[in-house]
Structure formats: structure tokens, C-alpha cells
Write a protein that holds these residues in place. Structure first.
Motif, PDB file in Angstrom:
ATOM      1  N   GLY A 177       1.222  -1.102  -0.120  1.00 34.08           N
ATOM      2  CA  GLY A 177      -0.242  -0.141   0.092  1.00 34.08           C
ATOM      3  C   GLY A 177       0.702   1.328   0.613  1.00 34.08           C
ATOM      4  O   GLY A 177       1.826   1.136  -1.082  1.00 34.08           O
ATOM      5  N   LYS A 178       0.605   2.296   1.196  1.00 36.63           N
ATOM      6  CA  LYS A 178       1.485   3.078   1.076  1.00 36.63           C
ATOM      7  C   LYS A 178       2.733   3.213   2.032  1.00 36.63           C
ATOM      8  O   LYS A 178       3.147   4.230   2.041  1.00 36.63           O
ATOM      9  N   VAL A 179       2.782   2.097   2.331  1.00 35.99           N
ATOM     10  CA  VAL A 179       4.376   1.861   3.227  1.00 35.99           C
ATOM     11  C   VAL A 179       5.235   1.464   2.577  1.00 35.99           C
ATOM     12  O   VAL A 179       4.609   0.250   2.189  1.00 35.99           O
ATOM     13  N   GLY A 180       6.385   2.040   2.705  1.00 25.73           N
ATOM     14  CA  GLY A 180       7.177   1.635   2.367  1.00 25.73           C
ATOM     15  C   GLY A 180       7.850   0.289   2.769  1.00 25.73           C
ATOM     16  O   GLY A 180       7.902   1.303   4.094  1.00 25.73           O
ATOM     17  N   ILE A 181       8.577   0.083   2.317  1.00 23.38           N
ATOM     18  CA  ILE A 181       9.785  -1.196   2.736  1.00 23.38           C
ATOM     19  C   ILE A 181      10.860  -1.649   2.305  1.00 23.38           C
ATOM     20  O   ILE A 181      10.489  -2.031   1.093  1.00 23.38           O
ATOM     21  N   GLY A 182      12.429  -1.538   3.311  1.00 26.45           N
ATOM     22  CA  GLY A 182      13.644  -1.679   1.804  1.00 26.45           C
ATOM     23  C   GLY A 182      14.116  -0.726   1.976  1.00 26.45           C
ATOM     24  O   GLY A 182      13.326   0.582   2.192  1.00 26.45           O
ATOM     25  N   GLY A 183      14.974  -0.406   1.736  1.00 25.40           N
ATOM     26  CA  GLY A 183      15.564   1.238   0.905  1.00 25.40           C
ATOM     27  C   GLY A 183      15.911   1.523   1.502  1.00 25.40           C
ATOM     28  O   GLY A 183      16.021   1.097   3.268  1.00 25.40           O
ATOM     29  N   GLU A 184      15.372   3.112   1.580  1.00 32.19           N
ATOM     30  CA  GLU A 184      15.736   3.847   2.579  1.00 32.19           C
ATOM     31  C   GLU A 184      14.813   4.031   3.860  1.00 32.19           C
ATOM     32  O   GLU A 184      14.694   5.366   4.597  1.00 32.19           O
ATOM     33  N   ASN A 185      13.809   3.770   3.747  1.00 34.18           N
ATOM     34  CA  ASN A 185      12.586   3.219   4.910  1.00 34.18           C
ATOM     35  C   ASN A 185      12.937   2.861   6.218  1.00 34.18           C
ATOM     36  O   ASN A 185      13.513   1.545   6.109  1.00 34.18           O
ATOM     37  N   PRO A 186      12.438   2.987   7.353  1.00 39.12           N
ATOM     38  CA  PRO A 186      12.615   3.022   8.312  1.00 39.12           C
ATOM     39  C   PRO A 186      12.520   1.356   8.814  1.00 39.12           C
ATOM     40  O   PRO A 186      11.332   0.794   8.184  1.00 39.12           O
ATOM     41  N   VAL A 187      12.887   0.165   9.775  1.00 38.26           N
ATOM     42  CA  VAL A 187      12.770  -0.788   9.842  1.00 38.26           C
ATOM     43  C   VAL A 187      11.004  -0.996  10.204  1.00 38.26           C
ATOM     44  O   VAL A 187      10.647  -0.064  11.302  1.00 38.26           O
ATOM     45  N   ARG A 188      10.131  -1.580   9.784  1.00 33.11           N
ATOM     46  CA  ARG A 188       8.891  -1.005   9.655  1.00 33.11           C
ATOM     47  C   ARG A 188       8.285  -2.529  11.358  1.00 33.11           C
ATOM     48  O   ARG A 188       8.661  -3.353  11.213  1.00 33.11           O
ATOM     49  N   VAL A 189       7.100  -2.274  11.470  1.00 28.34           N
ATOM     50  CA  VAL A 189       6.730  -3.637  13.315  1.00 28.34           C
ATOM     51  C   VAL A 189       4.981  -3.383  12.249  1.00 28.34           C
ATOM     52  O   VAL A 189       4.366  -2.424  11.604  1.00 28.34           O
ATOM     53  N   GLN A 190       5.127  -4.467  11.934  1.00 32.63           N
ATOM     54  CA  GLN A 190       4.061  -5.024  12.199  1.00 32.63           C
ATOM     55  C   GLN A 190       2.895  -6.143  12.318  1.00 32.63           C
ATOM     56  O   GLN A 190       4.030  -6.726  13.592  1.00 32.63           O
ATOM     57  N   SER A 191       1.963  -6.847  12.753  1.00 37.37           N
ATOM     58  CA  SER A 191       1.439  -7.723  13.745  1.00 37.37           C
ATOM     59  C   SER A 191       0.313  -7.969  12.810  1.00 37.37           C
ATOM     60  O   SER A 191       0.212  -8.273  11.630  1.00 37.37           O
ATOM     61  N   MET A 192      -0.663  -9.016  13.162  1.00 40.01           N
ATOM     62  CA  MET A 192      -1.106  -9.869  12.788  1.00 40.01           C
ATOM     63  C   MET A 192      -2.374 -10.416  13.805  1.00 40.01           C
ATOM     64  O   MET A 192      -2.167 -10.399  14.551  1.00 40.01           O
ATOM     65  N   THR A 193      -4.074  -9.714  12.782  1.00 39.84           N
ATOM     66  CA  THR A 193      -4.673  -9.966  14.360  1.00 39.84           C
ATOM     67  C   THR A 193      -4.870 -11.432  14.295  1.00 39.84           C
ATOM     68  O   THR A 193      -4.778 -12.396  13.601  1.00 39.84           O
ATOM     69  N   ASN A 194      -5.347 -11.539  15.574  1.00 37.43           N
ATOM     70  CA  ASN A 194      -5.842 -12.456  16.285  1.00 37.43           C
ATOM     71  C   ASN A 194      -7.508 -13.363  16.939  1.00 37.43           C
ATOM     72  O   ASN A 194      -8.028 -13.824  16.812  1.00 37.43           O
ATOM     73  N   THR A 195      -8.592 -11.814  15.636  1.00 40.42           N
ATOM     74  CA  THR A 195      -9.878 -12.019  15.995  1.00 40.42           C
ATOM     75  C   THR A 195     -10.058 -12.756  14.556  1.00 40.42           C
ATOM     76  O   THR A 195      -9.600 -13.200  14.219  1.00 40.42           O
ATOM     77  N   ASP A 196     -11.546 -13.098  14.795  1.00 44.67           N
ATOM     78  CA  ASP A 196     -11.571 -14.245  13.814  1.00 44.67           C
ATOM     79  C   ASP A 196     -12.520 -12.963  12.193  1.00 44.67           C
ATOM     80  O   ASP A 196     -13.688 -11.945  12.563  1.00 44.67           O
ATOM     81  N   THR A 197     -11.970 -12.868  11.466  1.00 46.49           N
ATOM     82  CA  THR A 197     -11.867 -12.624  10.684  1.00 46.49           C
ATOM     83  C   THR A 197     -13.199 -12.031   9.408  1.00 46.49           C
ATOM     84  O   THR A 197     -13.344 -10.647   9.391  1.00 46.49           O
ATOM     85  N   ARG A 198     -14.709 -13.107  10.280  1.00 47.12           N
ATOM     86  CA  ARG A 198     -15.308 -12.857   9.784  1.00 47.12           C
ATOM     87  C   ARG A 198     -16.027 -11.983  10.606  1.00 47.12           C
ATOM     88  O   ARG A 198     -17.098 -12.083  10.214  1.00 47.12           O
TER      89      ARG A 198
END
Ligand code: SF4
Length: 367
Positions: A19-40
Motif C-alpha cells: 500500500g502506502k508503506v515503503g519497506i526496504g531501501g531507505e525506509n525505517p524498519v517497519r513494525v507489523q502484526s497480525m490480528t487474532n480475531t475471527d476475520t469473519r
């Protein structure tokens, strides 16, 4: 002057986008996670995504186990303040539907896909929409021929699997919006796989230990692997897998990044371990200061100390701190006592002093 943080030279990787978030290159180390709810369950999933965003998460992954989950995805993507990555196993057709629902990335575990034609169609759809693909190699689901060749899911076997799939996507589909992970539940195996792979490729790396366990063991395993790799300049985005509230994953990630001097979001809190001299409920005080600090998002050093006698001296490097006494507490700034207040007024007075400090140092805010 002694350096308080290690000098890290990050390995140069190509820049990709989720999306709008750059990863790699000059970008800072990005922080991500994963939901543990029922996606439905759209509401619960979105509530969790908003909590993750508030904690500083930049990208979020959601599991897509079935058709109903993919149906819910459209609403989740529309309302989400973060780019969404769909997590797929076994069924590539769900991936194509997820792309139609507007996700910014998909995570595939090639070891779980048997039908190459369907995989081709999914990669094609990603390319058409510019959707990022994470080639997520997992030691627990390596291809049978690699297990036969190496005998075990060794780091070399994991690397060969990643190279095989990257090469397939790049040479057959001429697509490059890709990142790679090579995870195992063993931190050292994980580290070795990333080290070997990073020598051979400039695609950004999503790092972390998988199935690492609960808050304490999971934090320790992830900190070992993530810190080791980041100190060597390896790693472009981090996910700390924990058997816990995913918001904790984000806090742990920032704690690691701050301690390496790579990124700072929250105040650092110096707190004494307490001893027989402590006459206040320091654990409670610490929890209250900690939850306040997580909302503050500023480069500050706060201190929470158990006694007036040693507290300010022990926490001399703190910008601002509190120390407990018998029925009273003191507030100190840069090692000097500036105020003495009743115990019941201590927290409020402390927060007011922090706000005053921030007003004098607006450059400390991480907006
Ligand atoms: S600050 Fe005071 S209570 Fe805390 S460990 Fe040091 S001496 Fe003990």
C-alpha cells in the motif's frame, strides 16, 4: 564519549511497497502484526486493527481461512487505517478474491500450494494490482524434495526454497514487489537462514521467529533473533509472533528497535526492581506510568523509583522521574529533586511535569 547505542549499518535492499508503506531501501524498519480475531467478525477485527494502529503498528495481516473471511475483507480493507495483508494457505483462489477486496499484500507459503497453474494466476493478479507478495518460507512446511535432499528443514533447505520461489516469480512473471521471510520456531535456525539468504538477495526481509510462545518466552526468542539480525544490518520489517494480545507484539518490536537505536516511539522507562526500602506500591505505579507513556509517543527517559533515598541518584540519566517515600513522593528532573507531594497526588503531579517538559521540548514528540 561512550556510544549508548550500537552503530548499525543496514544492508541495502530494494524498496517495495505494501500500500502506502515503503519497506526496504531507505525506509525505517517497519513494525507489523497480525490480528487474532475471527476475520469473519468485521467489527472485532477492525477494533483490533485500530488498537494496533494506536500502538504504532504500520502493516497488519489477517488470516483468510475461507470464503466468508474473504467476504468480510472488503469492509475491513475499506475501514482499516493500516494496509492489509491477506494470509493464505492451500487455496490460491481466496487470494484472488482478497486482491479484488483491495488488500495491499498477500502472504503465501509456497510449501502449502500444490497447484502451480493456480499460483500463476494469483501472481498475475498481484502484478496487475501492484499487490505485494511475501514469500513466507516456514521450516515446518518445506517442500518434500528439499526435505529429502537435506534430511531436515535446515537453514540451507529454507534458503533454497525461498530462492526457488523468488526466481519463479521474478523470471516467470517479471514481478518484483516481493519480500521474503524464512522462519522457524528455533531462533538460531531462523537467524542462520536469514544470514545465508541475505548474502544472495537484495529483496527486503520480513524477520521474526515463528510460533515463539507466550509473552516471556516469545519475547526472549524474538529478541535474540531480531536483535542479532538487525545488529548485522539484516531485516526491513519485523513481526514479533507471540501467543498474546497482538498489541504486545508491537510494543516488543519498538522496545527492541529503541534499544538498538534504530527507532524510538515511546518514552524509555527506567524503573527500580524494588527492595526492602520501598514503601509504596511501585508495581502499580509502574503500570500506570507505562500505560501513560505508551499514549505519549515521545523521546523521553522517565524513571519510576521505589525510594527517595537512592531513587534520583540511581536514575540520574532520566529526564524526569518519581520516587516513592512513606506517604509522600518526590518528582525529580535530570537527577535534581524539584517537588515533594502527597502519595495520592504523585501520579497527577508527575504527569503534569511531563507535559510541562514536553512543552519546553516539543522536538521530543514522535508525531
Ligand atoms: S530505588 Fe530505593 S527501593 Fe528501589 S531498589 Fe533502589 S534502594 Fe531499593
Amino acid at each position: 564519549m561512550f556510544d549508548l547505542y550500537p552503530q548499525i549499518k543496514r544492508k541495502k535492499t530494494r524498496e517495495i511497497r505494501v500500500g502506502k508503506v515503503g519497506i526496504g531501501g531507505e525506509n525505517p524498519v517497519r513494525v507489523q502484526s497480525m490480528t487474532n480475531t475471527d476475520t469473519r467478525d468485521v467489527k472485532s477485527t477492525l477494533d483490533q486493527i485500530f488498537r494496533l494502529k494506536e500502538a504504532g503498528c504500520e502493516i497488519v495481516r489477517v488470516a483468510i481461512p475461507d470464503e466468508r473471511a474473504v467476504l468480510a475483507l472488503r469492509d475491513i480493507v475499506r475501514e482499516s487505517p493500516l494496509p492489509i495483508i491477506a494470509d493464505l494457505h492451500f487455496d490460491t483462489s481466496l487470494g484472488e478474491k482478497a486482491i479484488k477486496a483491495g488488500v495491499s499484500g498477500i502472504r503465501i507459503n509456497p510449501g502449502t500450494f500444490k497447484n502451480k497453474k493456480r499460483l500463476d494466476s494469483l501472481i498475475k493478479a498481484c502484478k496487475e494490482e501492484g499487490v505485494c507478495i511475501r514469500v513466507g518460507i516456514n521450516a515446518g512446511s518445506l517442500e518434500a524434495d528439499l526435505l529429502k535432499k537435506y534430511g531436515h528443514p535446515t537453514p540451507d533447505a529454507m534458503v533454497e526454497s525461498a530462492e526457488r520461489w523468488l526466481d519463479y516469480i521474478v523470471s516467470k512473471h517479471d514481478y518484483y514487489n516481493l519480500k521474503v521471510s524464512l522462519k522457524s520456531s528455533n531462533w538460531w535456525q531462523t537467524v542462520r537462514a536469514y544470514e545465508i539468504f541475505s548474502e544472495k538477495s537484495d529483496f527486503p526481509l520480513h524477520i521474526g521467529v515463528t510460533e515463539a510462545g507466550g509473552l516471556i518466552p516469545g519475547t526472549v526468542k524474538n529478541t535474540m533473533a531480531v536483535s542479532y539480525l538487525l545488529l548485522k544490518g539484516i531485516g526491513d520489517t519485523v513481526r514479533i509472533s507471540l501467543t498474546a494480545d497482538p498489541v504486545e507484539e508491537v510494543y516488543v518490536a519498538y522496545e527492541i528497535l529503541r534499544n538498538l537505536g534504530l527507532r524510538s516511539l515511546y518514552p524509555d522507562i527506567i524503573a527500580c526492581p524494588t527492595c526492602g526500602r520501598c514503601e509504596i506500591d511501585l508495581m502499580k505505579l509502574y503500570e500506570e506510568v507505562s500505560s501513560y507513556a505508551r499514549k505519549l509517543k515521545a523521546n523521553l527517559k522517565l524513571a519510576v523509583m521505589g525510594c527517595v533515598v537512592n531513587g534520583p541518584g540511581e536514575a540520574r540519566e532520566a529526564d524526569i522521574g518519581i520516587a516513592g517515600g512513606k506517604g509522600v513522593g518526590i518528582i525529580f528532573r535530570e537527577g535534581r529533586i524539584i517537588k515533594k507531594v502527597k502519595e495520592e497526588e504523585l501520579l497527577q503531579a508527575f504527569f503534569e511535569e511531563i507535559e510541562k517538559f514536553i512543552k519546553e521540548h516539543p522536538e521530543r514528540l514522535n508525531l
